[in-house]
Motif scaffolding. Structure first.
Motif, PDB file in Angstrom:
ATOM      1  N   LEU A  90      32.344  33.515  40.351  1.00  0.00           N
ATOM      2  CA  LEU A  90      32.577  32.132  40.436  1.00  0.00           C
ATOM      3  C   LEU A  90      32.342  31.495  41.599  1.00  0.00           C
ATOM      4  O   LEU A  90      31.530  30.183  41.490  1.00  0.00           O
ATOM      5  CB  LEU A  90      34.308  31.915  40.259  1.00  0.00           C
ATOM      6  CG  LEU A  90      34.802  31.957  38.804  1.00  0.00           C
ATOM      7  CD1 LEU A  90      36.271  32.233  39.000  1.00  0.00           C
ATOM      8  CD2 LEU A  90      34.205  31.166  37.538  1.00  0.00           C
ATOM      9  N   THR A  91      32.575  32.018  42.590  1.00  0.00           N
ATOM     10  CA  THR A  91      31.936  31.595  44.030  1.00  0.00           C
ATOM     11  C   THR A  91      30.394  31.399  44.004  1.00  0.00           C
ATOM     12  O   THR A  91      29.934  30.450  44.543  1.00  0.00           O
ATOM     13  CB  THR A  91      32.492  32.642  45.259  1.00  0.00           C
ATOM     14  OG1 THR A  91      33.822  32.786  44.937  1.00  0.00           O
ATOM     15  CG2 THR A  91      32.151  31.774  46.568  1.00  0.00           C
TER      16      THR A  91
ATOM     17  N   VAL B 120      35.508  38.864  39.335  1.00  0.00           N
ATOM     18  CA  VAL B 120      35.397  37.389  38.875  1.00  0.00           C
ATOM     19  C   VAL B 120      35.254  36.346  39.877  1.00  0.00           C
ATOM     20  O   VAL B 120      34.476  35.216  39.843  1.00  0.00           O
ATOM     21  CB  VAL B 120      36.843  37.227  38.179  1.00  0.00           C
ATOM     22  CG1 VAL B 120      37.084  36.098  37.914  1.00  0.00           C
ATOM     23  CG2 VAL B 120      36.767  38.053  36.886  1.00  0.00           C
ATOM     24  N   ILE B 121      35.965  36.420  41.058  1.00  0.00           N
ATOM     25  CA  ILE B 121      35.911  35.783  42.080  1.00  0.00           C
ATOM     26  C   ILE B 121      34.366  35.517  42.718  1.00  0.00           C
ATOM     27  O   ILE B 121      34.209  34.326  43.065  1.00  0.00           O
ATOM     28  CB  ILE B 121      36.905  36.039  43.357  1.00  0.00           C
ATOM     29  CG1 ILE B 121      38.339  36.133  42.454  1.00  0.00           C
ATOM     30  CG2 ILE B 121      37.023  35.059  44.373  1.00  0.00           C
ATOM     31  CD1 ILE B 121      38.780  34.649  42.148  1.00  0.00           C
TER      32      ILE B 121
ATOM     33  N   ILE C 180      37.705  44.507  39.154  1.00  0.00           N
ATOM     34  CA  ILE C 180      37.652  43.266  38.215  1.00  0.00           C
ATOM     35  C   ILE C 180      37.865  41.895  38.803  1.00  0.00           C
ATOM     36  O   ILE C 180      37.282  40.862  38.862  1.00  0.00           O
ATOM     37  CB  ILE C 180      38.681  43.321  37.152  1.00  0.00           C
ATOM     38  CG1 ILE C 180      38.087  44.638  36.074  1.00  0.00           C
ATOM     39  CG2 ILE C 180      38.827  42.137  36.188  1.00  0.00           C
ATOM     40  CD1 ILE C 180      39.154  45.039  35.161  1.00  0.00           C
ATOM     41  N   GLY C 181      39.021  41.882  39.630  1.00  0.00           N
ATOM     42  CA  GLY C 181      39.423  40.696  40.510  1.00  0.00           C
ATOM     43  C   GLY C 181      38.126  40.119  41.337  1.00  0.00           C
ATOM     44  O   GLY C 181      37.703  38.959  41.265  1.00  0.00           O
TER      45      GLY C 181
END
Lengths: 230, 255
Positions: free
Chosen positions: A196-197, A192-193, A188-189
Motif C-alpha cells: 500500500l505504501t 500489505v502495508i 502478511i501485515g
C-alpha cells in the motif's frame, strides 16, 4: 524486537559482526557512487524516515496492532544498497541510544534485517518483477510479496544463528516451526502495508520509486507537490 | 530537540562518565558486553561481579538507581522465551517446586536473563551519559567508514523532525475519526507512510541544495575536540579490564 546480548554465543556474534561490517562497507561504497555528494543528507533523511515508519502502528485484527520493519520498503523506494545502509543505521541508533538490541548482537541484527531483510528481500523483489507484468500494479504486488517473504527469510536467518550459537538445547525443529509460523503472520501485515505504501508513493512521485525506474521515462518531468494528509 | 541534543535516554548530569569521550565509552561498552557474553553461565558469581561493576559506573555517573529498570522492557520477548525454556528444553529433568524442569533449560534461561540484563544495563549507562552528536563523533573516532558516520549524523539530526511530522499526520487522521481495527482498514496509514517518505526525501534534497549553496563539496569538515588524552582511555578501559579478569577467573574456576 532485536536480539539482546547473550542470546547467541560470542564466536557467532563476532563472526556476524565482521560479516555485517563487510556488507556495510560494500553498501557504503555503492551508495556513494550512486548518490555522489548527495549521499549523506539523502540517505540520512531516508534512515530517519525508516526509523519513524517503524513507530507507525497499523491495525492487524480486532484492535491488535503491529509495526512496520521496512527492509523491503526502503530497498524498493531508494535502492537495495541505500536501503540496507538505512536499516543498519536504524539498528545502530536503536542499540546505542535506545538500548534496543545488544551491542554485541548488533552484527546479528544487521545480518538479519539489513542484509537478509533489505538486500535479500530486494533480490526476491527483482525475481518477482521478472515474473509479473511490467506495470505499476506489478511493482506494487512484487514489493508486497517480497516484503512478506523477507520477514520469513530474516526469521530463518535468526534460526541459523540460533542453530550455530544458540545457548540451550531446544529441539531445532521446534524453534524453526515457532519462528517461521509467527513470522508468516507478521509477514502478511508487513506485505500489505509495504504494498500500500509503495502504491501511495507511485501514485504521486513514481520517479522516486527506485524499483520502478524502468517504468518511468527519465526525461519525463516530475509531478510536483506532496500529497495532502495533515 | 534542546540545545544539548538530548534524547529519550539521556540523563543530564555533570560527572566524569558524562565528560569521558564517546569513543572511549563505546569501546569500553563493546569490550564489556563481549566479555559478559563469553562468560560461562555456570559461574554465577561472575555475573554478580559484573552487576557490581555496572552499579559502580552508574553511581559515578550519578544516575538514579532504577533509571535502567523501565528500559529492561525492550528484552521482554526474549524474557518470555527464557521463561518457557525450562519446560521445552530437552535433557535431564530436575524437580523444582513440584515441576519437572530441564536442567539445561534452567541454565539457558539464566544465561539469557543474566547476560541480556547486563547488556541493557551497559547500554543504558552509555546512552544516558552521551549526547547524539558525541555518539556520532565517537563512531567516527573508532574508524567507522566516514560515509556511514555522516549519514548517521544527518539521521540523528532529523530524527525528531520526521517523527514530529509523523505525529502530526496521526493527529490529523485521529481528528477525522479514523480508528482502524483491522488490517484491511490500514490504507490511510500506508498513505501517511508514503507521504512521509516523499516529504523526507524532498527535505533531504532541500537540505543538500542548501548545503551546496553554502560551499558543501561532499564531506563535512571535521569538528569536535582534538586528540583524546590517554587517561580517558585508561579510565574507560579499566571497566572491561576488570570484567576480563573476572571472566578469566570464572573459566579457571570451572576447571
Amino acid at each position: 524486537m532485536h536480539i539482546p546480548d547473550g542470546f547467541i554465543n560470542a564466536p557467532v556474534s563476532i563472526a556476524a559482526g565482521a560479516a555485517s561490517l563487510g556488507a556495510l562497507a560494500a553498501s557504503a561504497r555503492r551508495v556513494s557512487e550512486e548518490l555522489a555528494e548527495r549521499a549523506a543528507p539523502l540517505a540520512g533523511l531516508v534512515a530517519a524516515f525508516v526509523f519513524a515508519a517503524q513507530m507507525l502502528n497499523f491495525p492487524v485484527a480486532a484492535g491488535t496492532s503491529g509495526h512496520l520493519l521496512g527492509g523491503v520498503l526502503a530497498a524498493v523506494l531508494v535502492g537495495p544498497w541505500t536501503g540496507a545502509i538505512c536499516i543498519a543505521l536504524v539498528l545502530f541508533v536503536q542499540a546505542l541510544v535506545f538500548a534496543d538490541g545488544g551491542l554485541s548482537a548488533l552484527g546479528l541484527n544487521v545480518v538479519n534485517m539489513a542484509v537478509i531483510g533489505a538486500l535479500g528481500g530486494y533480490v526476491v523483489f527483482r525475481a518477482l518483477r521478472g515474473a509479473l507484468p511490467r506495470t505499476r500494479s506489478g511493482v506494487v504486488v512484487a514489493s508486497g510479496v517480497a516484503a512478506g517473504i523477507s520477514v520469513v527469510l530474516a526469521a530463518i536467518g535468526f534460526w541459523v544463528e540460533y542453530a550455530l550459537g544458540g545457548t540451550v538445547g531446544v529441539d531445532l525443529g521446534t524453534v524453526f516451526g515457532a519462528m517461521v509460523g509467527v513470522h508468516l503472520l507478521i509477514g502478511i501485515g508487513e506485505g500489505v502495508i509495504t504494498a500500500l505504501t509503495v502504491g501511495a508513493v507511485m501514485s504521486v512521485r513514481p520517479d522516486l520509486v527506485h524499483g520502478a525506474r524502468d517504468l518511468v521515462p527519465s526525461a519525463a518531468p516530475a509531478r510536483s507537490g506532496a500529497p495532502s494528509g495533515g | 530537540m534542546s540545545g544539548a541534543h538530548a534524547h529519550a535516554l539521556y540523563y543530564h548530569e555533570h560527572s566524569p562518565v558524562h565528560r569521558a569521550p564517546a569513543a572511549c565509552k563505546l569501546a569500553a561498552h563493546l569490550a564489556f558486553v563481549l566479555i559478559v557474553v563469553a562468560t560461562p553461565r555456570e559461574a554465577v558469581w561472575a555475573f554478580g561481579a559484573y552487576a557490581v561493576l555496572l552499579v559502580l559506573v552508574g553511581s559515578l555517573a550519578r544516575l538514579p538507581l532504577g533509571f535502567a529498570l523501565p528500559r529492561l522492557a525492550v528484552e521482554l520477548p526474549f524474557v518470555a522465551f527464557a521463561l518457557i525454556l525450562p519446560f521445552i528444553a530437552s535433557g535431564e529433568r530436575i524437580e523444582v517446586g513440584g515441576l519437572a524442569l530441564s536442567r539445561d533449560g534452567l541454565w539457558g534461561a539464566w544465561n539469557i536473563l543474566a547476560k541480556g540484563t547486563l547488556g541493557v544495563g551497559a547500554s543504558v549507562i552509555v546512552a544516558a551519559t552521551t549526547t547524539l552528536p558525541e555518539l556520532v563523533h565517537g563512531l567516527e573516532r573508532l574508524r567507522l567508514p566516514r560515509v556511514f558516520t555522516q549519514m548517521a549524523a544527518f539521521m540523528v539530526r532529523y530524527l525528531d523532525v520526521i517523527a514530529d511530522e509523523l505525529r502530526r499526520m496521526r493527529l490529523a487522521r485521529t481528528a477525522r475519526a479514523y480508528d482502524p481495527r483491522w488490517l484491511w482498514q490500514a490504507r490511510a496509514i500506508a498513505a501517511s507512510a508514503g507521504a512521509l517518505f516523499i516529504r523526507s526525501f524532498e527535505r533531504g534534497e532541500r537540505v543538500w541544495l542548501a548545503m551546496v549553496s553554502r560551499g558543501y563539496e561532499g564531506s563535512m569538515p571535521a569538528v569536535g575536540p582534538g586528540a583524546i588524552e590517554a587517561r580517558w582511555w585508561v579510565a574507560s578501559l579499566a571497566v572491561p579490564g576488570a570484567a576480563g579478569v573476572v571472566c578469566v577467573l570464572a573459566w579457571i574456576g570451572l576447571r
